[in-house]
Design a protein around this motif. Structure first.
Motif, short mmCIF file in Angstrom:
data_model
loop_
_atom_site.label_atom_id
_atom_site.label_comp_id
_atom_site.label_asym_id
_atom_site.label_seq_id
_atom_site.Cartn_x
_atom_site.Cartn_y
_atom_site.Cartn_z
N ALA B 25 0.83 -1.22 0.00
CA ALA B 25 0.00 0.00 0.00
C ALA B 25 0.86 1.26 0.00
O ALA B 25 0.63 2.20 0.76
CB ALA B 25 -0.95 0.00 1.20
N LEU B 26 1.86 1.27 -0.87
CA LEU B 26 2.86 2.34 -0.87
C LEU B 26 2.35 3.58 -1.59
O LEU B 26 1.89 3.53 -2.72
CB LEU B 26 4.11 1.83 -1.57
CG LEU B 26 5.37 2.66 -1.38
CD1 LEU B 26 5.87 2.56 0.05
CD2 LEU B 26 6.45 2.18 -2.34
N THR B 27 2.42 4.72 -0.88
CA THR B 27 2.11 6.00 -1.50
C THR B 27 3.30 6.93 -1.31
O THR B 27 3.81 7.07 -0.19
CB THR B 27 0.85 6.63 -0.85
OG1 THR B 27 -0.26 5.73 -1.08
CG2 THR B 27 0.53 7.98 -1.47
N VAL B 28 3.77 7.51 -2.40
CA VAL B 28 4.90 8.44 -2.32
C VAL B 28 4.45 9.77 -2.91
O VAL B 28 3.90 9.82 -4.01
CB VAL B 28 6.12 7.93 -3.11
CG1 VAL B 28 7.33 8.82 -2.85
CG2 VAL B 28 6.44 6.50 -2.74
N GLU B 29 4.68 10.82 -2.15
CA GLU B 29 4.26 12.14 -2.61
C GLU B 29 5.46 12.97 -3.04
O GLU B 29 6.53 12.88 -2.44
CB GLU B 29 3.49 12.87 -1.50
CG GLU B 29 2.14 12.25 -1.25
CD GLU B 29 1.37 12.98 -0.16
OE1 GLU B 29 1.94 13.90 0.45
OE2 GLU B 29 0.21 12.62 0.07
N ASP B 38 -0.76 3.99 -3.66
CA ASP B 38 -1.31 2.74 -3.18
C ASP B 38 -0.81 1.53 -4.00
O ASP B 38 -1.61 0.76 -4.52
CB ASP B 38 -2.85 2.82 -3.21
CG ASP B 38 -3.47 1.71 -2.38
OD1 ASP B 38 -2.80 1.21 -1.45
OD2 ASP B 38 -4.62 1.33 -2.68
N VAL B 39 0.49 1.40 -4.10
CA VAL B 39 1.06 0.29 -4.88
C VAL B 39 1.48 -0.84 -3.96
O VAL B 39 2.19 -0.63 -2.98
CB VAL B 39 2.27 0.78 -5.70
CG1 VAL B 39 3.03 -0.40 -6.30
CG2 VAL B 39 1.82 1.74 -6.79
N LEU B 232 -0.76 0.84 -9.88
CA LEU B 232 -0.36 -0.39 -10.52
C LEU B 232 -1.52 -0.87 -11.39
O LEU B 232 -2.55 -1.31 -10.90
CB LEU B 232 -0.02 -1.43 -9.44
CG LEU B 232 0.73 -2.66 -9.90
CD1 LEU B 232 2.07 -2.28 -10.51
CD2 LEU B 232 0.96 -3.59 -8.71
N ALA B 233 -1.37 -0.76 -12.73
CA ALA B 233 -2.46 -1.14 -13.62
C ALA B 233 -2.54 -2.66 -13.76
O ALA B 233 -3.63 -3.22 -13.88
CB ALA B 233 -2.26 -0.49 -14.98
#
Lengths: 349, 274
Positions: B25-29, B38-39, B232-233
């Motif tokens: 659930a990775l979010t990088v800003e 949300d990867v 992530l598609a």
């Protein structure tokens, strides 16, 4: 593939510089208003350390001239030169910029303000260490200021660095001017000669005060050598290779301030040694800091001992200011470096 | 000034198939905008994972976060099943290597010196003895032997890229992150780089490659992760992820996927004026 191409070259350079320095120290102690032959200089040293070998100085007051005047002066030249050379190499490594140098970017003037303030107001709260201590605090603040101001996005642009240096030098020169304005005639003369850079005020207590700073500075710089190599890749790659970049930076800034304050406290502002010496060493043995740092320290000491000898012997009964001499030689060199950096980088990148 | 430093914990040998690097659930800003959103993704020892997607999809940002360069705004990253933060920079360097997109060098070190910098994390460990061998092998694998003694700054872009790859290989970390390793390379060296990636995987290392050439990804990657606008598609075997419909939608360009006339392996091609 050769494992380590020409690994003997750095060792040879360092050994050669060390030998040249020892020879030059003896020559510098021998020459002056009263010449004392080198064998008598060596004899005098050997007798002091308890070996009754070699001839003693024959000239009247020869032994006193050596131990009260020349040796402290030569020793201060060694310590100051080593500090400047080492500070230049560390500063260039941590800024990632071959044009960084304590004098050019204003750290020397910053430290000088601290030292001059103490001299003018006659503070002695740290005894013998007061001047060095004040120079260190001001040098540290100036280094931090320049470092913070001149960097953006993890890089130091040449233009920003030099402009920051101009600004810092302007403010520091103004502060020195104010101090001179406020000082008595005697202090004024002392500050002027010292501002031009001179080793004339060398005494054993002065040598004793700056030597520990210089030794600690050089020693810590040596422990940073391999990490400074990696830092040449840039901050992120260095961090990816396990270098704690923030810690290294902080350590180097403290080392630079220590070395610069050691160099400035009793000799004033001597520019360009920290610029010219590391550059010559890089041309000889490449940019690896494990060779660059010790060789720059030795080379700086060698140049300053030689420079001071020229400064005090070239005109009879007169002394050229050492800082003026180094700037006369270093200024054009800096100019050449600037031009080269510009053509290499294809503009001011 | 010499502070007591914790001795670095040495990594255990990689276990084939074990999770090397996992993002949850990775979010990088960046500048307040979620560039990676949300990867959830993992990489296993012994596989090559290709990270593909259009410009600005967040590939490099995701890689920088996986590497530990960027702090995520949310989510967790685990390296060898421990949180990323549990490692010192040095310990992390013993476990993962990273090839950046751009190569800079402030001083004219030789190419060989640059590759040797990859060995810095191992200084003072028993594996330090492998330094010479690791450097020589890495230079050979990246086809950088001929210019090992020349200054890095005097090399061409493609040569610099190979030297940088050799540095990463010399580090011998079990997780290898490569950010566009083929961007500056000719076709022979592109193939060489992916050959190296496959060999790393065969050795039990986990390899993550950011790549623009979908055909290279299809040919060499075990799995492909397709990023689109930070999300992530799709992620899975290349044949499942790289379909004409999905790529056409994500890249907003008509893309076709054909079987190779001889081998039958999928070829990814943009549809050009017909």
């Amino acid at each position: 593939m050769k494992a380590k191409p020409a690994a003997w070259k750095p060792a040879l350079l360092i050994a050669g510089l060390a030998v040249a320095l020892v020879v030059m120290v003896v020559v510098a102690a021998a020459l002056g208003q009263v010449n004392i032959p080198p064998d008598q200089v060596v004899g005098s040293i050997l007798h002091r350390i308890g070996l009754d070998v070699g001839p003693l100085p024959e000239a009247a007051q020869g032994d006193n001239a050596l131990w009260l005047v020349r040796f402290p002066r030569v020793a201060l030249a060694v310590v100051t030169g080593a500090s400047l050379g080492c500070a230049g190499s560390v500063m260039q490594g941590v800024f990632g910029n071959p044009l960084a140098e304590p004098g050019v970017i204003g750290v020397s003037s910053g430290a000088a303000v601290g030292a001059a303030g103490v001299i003018v107001f006659g503070f002695t709260f740290l005894g013998n260490w007061t001047v060095v201590g004040a120079a260190f605090v001001f040098g540290l603040l100036t280094t931090l200021l320049v470092y913070v101001v001149s960097r953006s996005g993890g890089r130091t642009e040449v233009v920003t660095l030099l402009l920051t240096g101009i600004a810092v030098n302007a403010v520091a020169t103004a502060a020195l001017g104010l101090l001179m304005f406020a000082s008595s005639n005697d202090a004024l003369r002392a500050i002027t000669s010292w501002q031009l850079g001179s080793l004339a005020s060398a005494t054993w207590p002065a040598v004793g005060a700056v030597t520990p700073c210089a030794v600690v500075g050089v020693a810590v710089a040596l422990t940073c050598a391999r990490r400074l190599d990696v830092l040449a890749l840039g901050e992120r790659p260095a961090r990816q290779l396990g270098v704690d970049v923030e810690r290294l930076r902080l350590l180097c800034v403290v080392v630079i301030a220590l070395l610069t304050s050691a160099a400035v406290a009793f000799s004033g502002i001597i520019s360009f040694v920290g610029l010219v010496v590391p550059h010559l060493v890089r041309m000889a043995v490449g940019p690896g800091h494990r060779a660059l740092i010790p060789a720059s320290a030795l080379g700086g000491a060698l140049i300053l001992v030689t420079g001071d000898l020229v400064a005090r012997t070239s005109i009879a009964y007169q002394e050229l200011p050492l800082g003026v001499l180094t700037s006369l030689v270093g200024g054009p060199f800096f100019f050449w470096l600037l031009r080269r950096a510009r053509s290499r980088a294809g503009g001011w990148g | 000034m010499i502070a007591l430093r914790r001795r670095p914990r040495l990594p255990a040998p990689p276990e084939h198939g074990a999770v090397a690097l996992a993002a949850a659930a990775l979010t990088v800003e960046r500048a307040g905008r979620a560039v990676v959103d949300d990867v959830t993704l993992d990489v296993r020892h012994g596989e090559v994972l290709a990270l593909v997607g259009p410009n600005g999809a967040g590939k490099s940002t995701l890689l920088a976060a996986l590497c530990g360069d960027l702090r995520p705004a949310a989510g967790t990253i685990r390296v060898a099943s421990e949180p990323l933060d549990a490692f010192t920079p040095r310990e992390l360097a013993l476990r993962r290597s990273m090839l950046p997109q751009k190569h800079t060098l402030s001083f004219p070190f030789t190419a060989g010196d640059v590759v040797r910098m990859g060995r810095v994390p191992w200084a003072g460990t028993p594996l330090e003895d492998d330094d010479d061998h690791a450097v020589a092998t890495a230079l050979r694998d990246a086809d950088a032997v001929p210019f090992a003694d020349r200054p890095f700054t005097a090399l061409s872009g493609g040569e610099q890229a190979r030297v940088a790859l050799a540095r990463v290989l010399a580090q011998r970390a079990a997780t290898v992150l490569l950010d566009e390793p083929t961007a500056a390379l000719d076709i022979r060296h592109q193939e060489l780089v992916f050959g190296v990636a496959r060999r790393e995987a065969a050795r039990g290392h986990a390899v993550v490659v950011v790549v623009h050439d979908l055909d290279l990804a299809a040919a060499y990657a075990d799995r492909v992760a397709l990023l689109a606008e930070g999300r992530l598609a799709a992620c899975g075997p290349s044949a499942d992820v790289l379909t004409a419909d999905r790529l056409t939608e994500v890249y907003r360009h008509d893309i076709e996927v054909l079987p190779h006339p001889r081998t039958g392996r999928p070829l990814v091609l943009p549809r050009r004026g017909e």
